[in-house]
Design a protein around this motif. Structure first.
Motif, PDB file in Angstrom:
ATOM      1  N   UNK A   2       0.858  -1.177   0.000  1.00  0.00           N
ATOM      2  CA  UNK A   2       0.000   0.000   0.000  1.00  0.00           C
ATOM      3  C   UNK A   2       0.894   1.227   0.000  1.00  0.00           C
ATOM      4  N   UNK A   3       0.711   2.087  -0.976  1.00  0.00           N
ATOM      5  CA  UNK A   3       1.588   3.243  -1.153  1.00  0.00           C
ATOM      6  C   UNK A   3       0.755   4.511  -1.037  1.00  0.00           C
ATOM      7  N   UNK A   4       1.081   5.352  -0.037  1.00  0.00           N
ATOM      8  CA  UNK A   4       0.351   6.593   0.180  1.00  0.00           C
ATOM      9  C   UNK A   4       1.075   7.760  -0.489  1.00  0.00           C
ATOM     10  N   UNK A   5       0.294   8.796  -0.763  1.00  0.00           N
ATOM     11  CA  UNK A   5       0.841  10.055  -1.255  1.00  0.00           C
ATOM     12  C   UNK A   5      -0.097  11.174  -0.863  1.00  0.00           C
ATOM     13  N   UNK A   6       0.432  12.391  -0.846  1.00  0.00           N
ATOM     14  CA  UNK A   6      -0.417  13.556  -0.658  1.00  0.00           C
ATOM     15  C   UNK A   6      -0.301  14.270   0.663  1.00  0.00           C
ATOM     16  N   UNK A  23      -0.228  -1.576  -4.764  1.00  0.00           N
ATOM     17  CA  UNK A  23       0.608  -1.974  -5.894  1.00  0.00           C
ATOM     18  C   UNK A  23       0.835  -3.479  -5.855  1.00  0.00           C
ATOM     19  N   UNK A  24       0.955  -4.058  -7.001  1.00  0.00           N
ATOM     20  CA  UNK A  24       1.246  -5.481  -7.133  1.00  0.00           C
ATOM     21  C   UNK A  24       0.247  -6.361  -6.382  1.00  0.00           C
ATOM     22  N   UNK A  25      -0.998  -5.911  -6.311  1.00  0.00           N
ATOM     23  CA  UNK A  25      -2.008  -6.688  -5.592  1.00  0.00           C
ATOM     24  C   UNK A  25      -2.730  -7.617  -6.545  1.00  0.00           C
ATOM     25  N   UNK A  26      -2.874  -8.857  -6.141  1.00  0.00           N
ATOM     26  CA  UNK A  26      -3.591  -9.819  -6.958  1.00  0.00           C
ATOM     27  C   UNK A  26      -4.996 -10.069  -6.435  1.00  0.00           C
ATOM     28  N   UNK A  74      -8.184  -0.879  -6.600  1.00  0.00           N
ATOM     29  CA  UNK A  74      -7.800  -1.181  -5.221  1.00  0.00           C
ATOM     30  C   UNK A  74      -7.145   0.025  -4.578  1.00  0.00           C
ATOM     31  N   UNK A  75      -7.763   1.166  -4.711  1.00  0.00           N
ATOM     32  CA  UNK A  75      -7.205   2.393  -4.171  1.00  0.00           C
ATOM     33  C   UNK A  75      -8.236   3.111  -3.308  1.00  0.00           C
ATOM     34  N   UNK A  76      -7.720   3.916  -2.394  1.00  0.00           N
ATOM     35  CA  UNK A  76      -8.589   4.647  -1.484  1.00  0.00           C
ATOM     36  C   UNK A  76      -8.053   6.068  -1.342  1.00  0.00           C
ATOM     37  N   UNK A  77      -8.988   7.012  -1.158  1.00  0.00           N
ATOM     38  CA  UNK A  77      -8.637   8.423  -1.109  1.00  0.00           C
ATOM     39  C   UNK A  77      -9.272   9.065   0.125  1.00  0.00           C
ATOM     40  N   UNK A  96      -7.975  -4.430   4.303  1.00  0.00           N
ATOM     41  CA  UNK A  96      -8.298  -5.671   5.014  1.00  0.00           C
ATOM     42  C   UNK A  96      -8.806  -6.731   4.055  1.00  0.00           C
ATOM     43  N   UNK A  97      -8.148  -7.872   4.079  1.00  0.00           N
ATOM     44  CA  UNK A  97      -8.651  -9.096   3.461  1.00  0.00           C
ATOM     45  C   UNK A  97      -7.950 -10.238   4.182  1.00  0.00           C
ATOM     46  N   UNK A  98      -8.659 -10.870   5.042  1.00  0.00           N
ATOM     47  CA  UNK A  98      -8.141 -11.955   5.887  1.00  0.00           C
ATOM     48  C   UNK A  98      -7.195 -11.394   6.957  1.00  0.00           C
ATOM     49  N   UNK A  99      -6.370 -10.472   6.576  1.00  0.00           N
ATOM     50  CA  UNK A  99      -5.478  -9.824   7.529  1.00  0.00           C
ATOM     51  C   UNK A  99      -5.360  -8.355   7.153  1.00  0.00           C
ATOM     52  N   UNK A 100      -4.740  -7.597   8.061  1.00  0.00           N
ATOM     53  CA  UNK A 100      -4.570  -6.173   7.821  1.00  0.00           C
ATOM     54  C   UNK A 100      -3.277  -5.910   7.057  1.00  0.00           C
ATOM     55  N   UNK A 101      -3.370  -4.945   6.162  1.00  0.00           N
ATOM     56  CA  UNK A 101      -2.214  -4.469   5.421  1.00  0.00           C
ATOM     57  C   UNK A 101      -2.096  -2.973   5.675  1.00  0.00           C
ATOM     58  N   UNK A 102      -0.867  -2.494   5.802  1.00  0.00           N
ATOM     59  CA  UNK A 102      -0.624  -1.092   6.123  1.00  0.00           C
ATOM     60  C   UNK A 102       0.347  -0.460   5.146  1.00  0.00           C
TER      61      UNK A 102
END
Length: 112
Positions: A2-6, A23-26, A74-77, A96-102
């Motif tokens: 997960x890549x943030x910007x702004x 990025x690179x999420x399947x 798969x992006x959030x703003x 979140x999908x099965x586990x948390x990603x940060x």
């Protein structure tokens, strides 16, 4: 993944927009959102949005922040308006999908 910007520095009453792209999420996250953390405090929820578009906001940001997502990418703003000095924190993207990603976090500083 997960890549943030702004993030950045803004005067009180100003606005900032944050973006987060997986990025690179399947797979597609069920829920995505934003948390924030200041030194010495626990990470706190800012806003979340699920795959149906249901949104949840912390009381402190209701009416000022707006969360949105694009499922296909798969992006959030996070659109942040009327920023206050107490909004100063490191903002983390969450998925979140099965586990948390940060994400790695992006600094938001609101000057009074």
């Amino acid at each position: 993944q997960l890549v943030e910007s702004g993030g950045g520095l803004v005067q009180a009453g100003g606005s900032l927009d944050l973006a987060c792209i997986a990025s690179e999420s399947t797979f597609r996250f069920n829920d995505m959102g934003w948390y924030r953390q200041v030194p010495g405090s626990q990470r706190e929820l800012v806003a979340t949005i699920n795959s149906r578009g249901d949104r949840k906001y912390a009381d402190s940001v209701k009416g000022r922040f707006t969360i949105s997502r694009t499922g296909a990418r798969n992006s959030v703003y996070l659109q942040m308006n009327d920023l206050k000095p107490e909004d100063t924190a490191v903002y983390y993207c969450w998925g979140w999908r099965v586990q948390a990603y940060w994400g790695q976090g992006t600094q938001v500083t609101v000057a009074s």
